[in-house]
Scaffold this motif. Structure first.
Motif, PDB file in Angstrom:
ATOM      1  N   LEU A 116       0.831  -1.198   0.000  1.00  0.00           N
ATOM      2  CA  LEU A 116       0.000   0.000   0.000  1.00  0.00           C
ATOM      3  C   LEU A 116       0.869   1.252   0.000  1.00  0.00           C
ATOM      4  N   ARG A 117       0.417   2.234  -0.728  1.00  0.00           N
ATOM      5  CA  ARG A 117       1.123   3.515  -0.786  1.00  0.00           C
ATOM      6  C   ARG A 117       0.958   4.244   0.549  1.00  0.00           C
ATOM      7  N   PRO A 118       1.990   5.024   0.946  1.00  0.00           N
ATOM      8  CA  PRO A 118       1.784   5.895   2.112  1.00  0.00           C
ATOM      9  C   PRO A 118       0.600   6.828   1.871  1.00  0.00           C
ATOM     10  N   VAL A 119       0.074   7.348   2.941  1.00  0.00           N
ATOM     11  CA  VAL A 119      -1.146   8.160   2.847  1.00  0.00           C
ATOM     12  C   VAL A 119      -0.822   9.552   2.314  1.00  0.00           C
ATOM     13  N   LEU A 120      -1.570   9.962   1.302  1.00  0.00           N
ATOM     14  CA  LEU A 120      -1.532  11.342   0.827  1.00  0.00           C
ATOM     15  C   LEU A 120      -2.824  12.017   1.258  1.00  0.00           C
ATOM     16  N   VAL A 121      -2.675  13.210   1.795  1.00  0.00           N
ATOM     17  CA  VAL A 121      -3.840  13.963   2.240  1.00  0.00           C
ATOM     18  C   VAL A 121      -4.108  15.045   1.205  1.00  0.00           C
ATOM     19  N   CYS A 122      -5.237  14.931   0.520  1.00  0.00           N
ATOM     20  CA  CYS A 122      -5.521  15.847  -0.576  1.00  0.00           C
ATOM     21  C   CYS A 122      -6.501  16.921  -0.147  1.00  0.00           C
ATOM     22  N   HIS A 123      -6.105  18.156  -0.417  1.00  0.00           N
ATOM     23  CA  HIS A 123      -6.929  19.312  -0.062  1.00  0.00           C
ATOM     24  C   HIS A 123      -7.541  19.964  -1.289  1.00  0.00           C
ATOM     25  N   CYS A 124      -7.500  19.303  -2.447  1.00  0.00           N
ATOM     26  CA  CYS A 124      -8.028  19.922  -3.666  1.00  0.00           C
ATOM     27  C   CYS A 124      -9.507  20.232  -3.478  1.00  0.00           C
ATOM     28  N   GLY A 125     -10.017  21.128  -4.284  1.00  0.00           N
ATOM     29  CA  GLY A 125     -11.388  21.581  -4.121  1.00  0.00           C
ATOM     30  C   GLY A 125     -12.396  20.446  -4.172  1.00  0.00           C
ATOM     31  N   GLN A 126     -12.160  19.462  -5.026  1.00  0.00           N
ATOM     32  CA  GLN A 126     -13.094  18.339  -5.126  1.00  0.00           C
ATOM     33  C   GLN A 126     -13.092  17.501  -3.850  1.00  0.00           C
ATOM     34  N   CYS A 127     -11.892  17.185  -3.365  1.00  0.00           N
ATOM     35  CA  CYS A 127     -11.809  16.365  -2.150  1.00  0.00           C
ATOM     36  C   CYS A 127     -12.382  17.111  -0.952  1.00  0.00           C
ATOM     37  N   ARG A 128     -12.145  18.406  -0.951  1.00  0.00           N
ATOM     38  CA  ARG A 128     -12.657  19.228   0.150  1.00  0.00           C
ATOM     39  C   ARG A 128     -14.172  19.144   0.223  1.00  0.00           C
ATOM     40  N   ARG A 129     -14.801  19.319  -0.910  1.00  0.00           N
ATOM     41  CA  ARG A 129     -16.267  19.355  -0.902  1.00  0.00           C
ATOM     42  C   ARG A 129     -16.862  17.960  -0.715  1.00  0.00           C
ATOM     43  N   MET A 130     -16.239  16.974  -1.353  1.00  0.00           N
ATOM     44  CA  MET A 130     -16.776  15.617  -1.246  1.00  0.00           C
ATOM     45  C   MET A 130     -16.740  15.141   0.203  1.00  0.00           C
ATOM     46  N   SER A 131     -15.631  15.402   0.879  1.00  0.00           N
ATOM     47  CA  SER A 131     -15.442  14.874   2.233  1.00  0.00           C
ATOM     48  C   SER A 131     -15.973  15.821   3.295  1.00  0.00           C
ATOM     49  N   GLY A 132     -16.144  17.066   2.920  1.00  0.00           N
ATOM     50  CA  GLY A 132     -16.461  18.078   3.906  1.00  0.00           C
ATOM     51  C   GLY A 132     -15.237  18.620   4.602  1.00  0.00           C
ATOM     52  N   HIS A 133     -14.050  18.083   4.252  1.00  0.00           N
ATOM     53  CA  HIS A 133     -12.820  18.556   4.899  1.00  0.00           C
ATOM     54  C   HIS A 133     -11.615  18.253   4.023  1.00  0.00           C
ATOM     55  N   LEU A 134     -11.159  17.015   4.011  1.00  0.00           N
ATOM     56  CA  LEU A 134     -10.004  16.622   3.215  1.00  0.00           C
ATOM     57  C   LEU A 134     -10.131  15.128   2.925  1.00  0.00           C
ATOM     58  N   TRP A 135      -9.293  14.661   2.027  1.00  0.00           N
ATOM     59  CA  TRP A 135      -9.373  13.258   1.604  1.00  0.00           C
ATOM     60  C   TRP A 135      -8.014  12.631   1.850  1.00  0.00           C
ATOM     61  N   ALA A 136      -7.950  11.744   2.820  1.00  0.00           N
ATOM     62  CA  ALA A 136      -6.711  11.056   3.173  1.00  0.00           C
ATOM     63  C   ALA A 136      -6.792   9.643   2.622  1.00  0.00           C
ATOM     64  N   ALA A 137      -5.868   9.301   1.725  1.00  0.00           N
ATOM     65  CA  ALA A 137      -6.004   8.019   1.041  1.00  0.00           C
ATOM     66  C   ALA A 137      -4.668   7.310   0.868  1.00  0.00           C
ATOM     67  N   THR A 138      -4.746   5.997   0.997  1.00  0.00           N
ATOM     68  CA  THR A 138      -3.680   5.146   0.545  1.00  0.00           C
ATOM     69  C   THR A 138      -4.079   4.675  -0.860  1.00  0.00           C
ATOM     70  N   ALA A 139      -3.282   3.805  -1.449  1.00  0.00           N
ATOM     71  CA  ALA A 139      -3.640   3.255  -2.757  1.00  0.00           C
ATOM     72  C   ALA A 139      -3.032   1.870  -2.873  1.00  0.00           C
ATOM     73  N   ALA A 140      -3.722   1.018  -3.620  1.00  0.00           N
ATOM     74  CA  ALA A 140      -3.247  -0.349  -3.830  1.00  0.00           C
ATOM     75  C   ALA A 140      -3.637  -0.802  -5.221  1.00  0.00           C
ATOM     76  N   ASP A 141      -2.958  -1.841  -5.685  1.00  0.00           N
ATOM     77  CA  ASP A 141      -3.330  -2.421  -6.966  1.00  0.00           C
ATOM     78  C   ASP A 141      -4.799  -2.860  -6.916  1.00  0.00           C
ATOM     79  N   ARG A 142      -5.521  -2.566  -7.983  1.00  0.00           N
ATOM     80  CA  ARG A 142      -6.953  -2.920  -8.003  1.00  0.00           C
ATOM     81  C   ARG A 142      -7.164  -4.412  -7.749  1.00  0.00           C
ATOM     82  N   ASP A 143      -6.241  -5.215  -8.258  1.00  0.00           N
ATOM     83  CA  ASP A 143      -6.396  -6.663  -8.119  1.00  0.00           C
ATOM     84  C   ASP A 143      -6.274  -7.120  -6.668  1.00  0.00           C
TER      85      ASP A 143
END
Ligand SMILES: [Zn+2]
Ligand SMILES: [Zn+2]
Length: 144
Positions: free
Chosen positions: A34-61
């Protein structure tokens, strides 16, 4: 560590992490790495989450669903979409059609995750009420 039981006979160094939405109607496991967590503050993530979007990432499989009847996808751009629970509203996934990885809400994973926050991205879009932890680097945009 002994053999990982219940992982379909595959040799894995760590057992998969498990995650779910608030109501539990969406449940999944993720096999690393899993990727380390990136905390995204972009306008889309801000509005979708109501604050920020903190995400890891992994291979879809590596992502397997035990339950996903209420999983819905919102197309947030021509190529990206966001997965959420239609029952409880939890924001769970971000998916880009050019990427083999799936971004997964870090907060949806059962703790301990063993993950670390790597950076805050698109910090120039953050609202004015938020101060980042001084140990965590910020980028005005993203190199990703
Ligand atoms: Zn739910
Ligand atoms: Zn974002």
């Amino acid at each position: 560590m002994g053999a990982a039981a219940g992982v379909e006979g595959r040799a894995v160094s760590e057992k998969p992490l498990s995650g779910r939405c608030l109501c539990g109607d969406i449940r999944f496991t993720v096999e690393g790495p899993l990727r380390p967590v990136l905390v995204c503050h972009c306008g889309q993530c801000r509005r979708m989450s109501g604050h920020l979007w903190a995400a890891t990432a992994a291979d879809r499989d590596g992502v397997r669903f035990a339950a996903q009847d209420t999983l819905r996808w919102f197309s947030s751009s021509d190529r990206a979409r966001r997965g959420f629970c239609a029952r409880c509203g939890s924001s769970l996934f971000w998916s880009h059609e050019d990427k083999q990885t799936l971004s997964i809400a870090a907060g949806a994973l059962d703790s301990p995750t063993g993950l670390k926050t790597q950076a805050h991205i698109f910090f120039s879009d953050a609202s004015d009420y938020y101060a980042v932890h001084p140990d965590e680097p910020t980028c005005p945009g993203s190199s990703d």
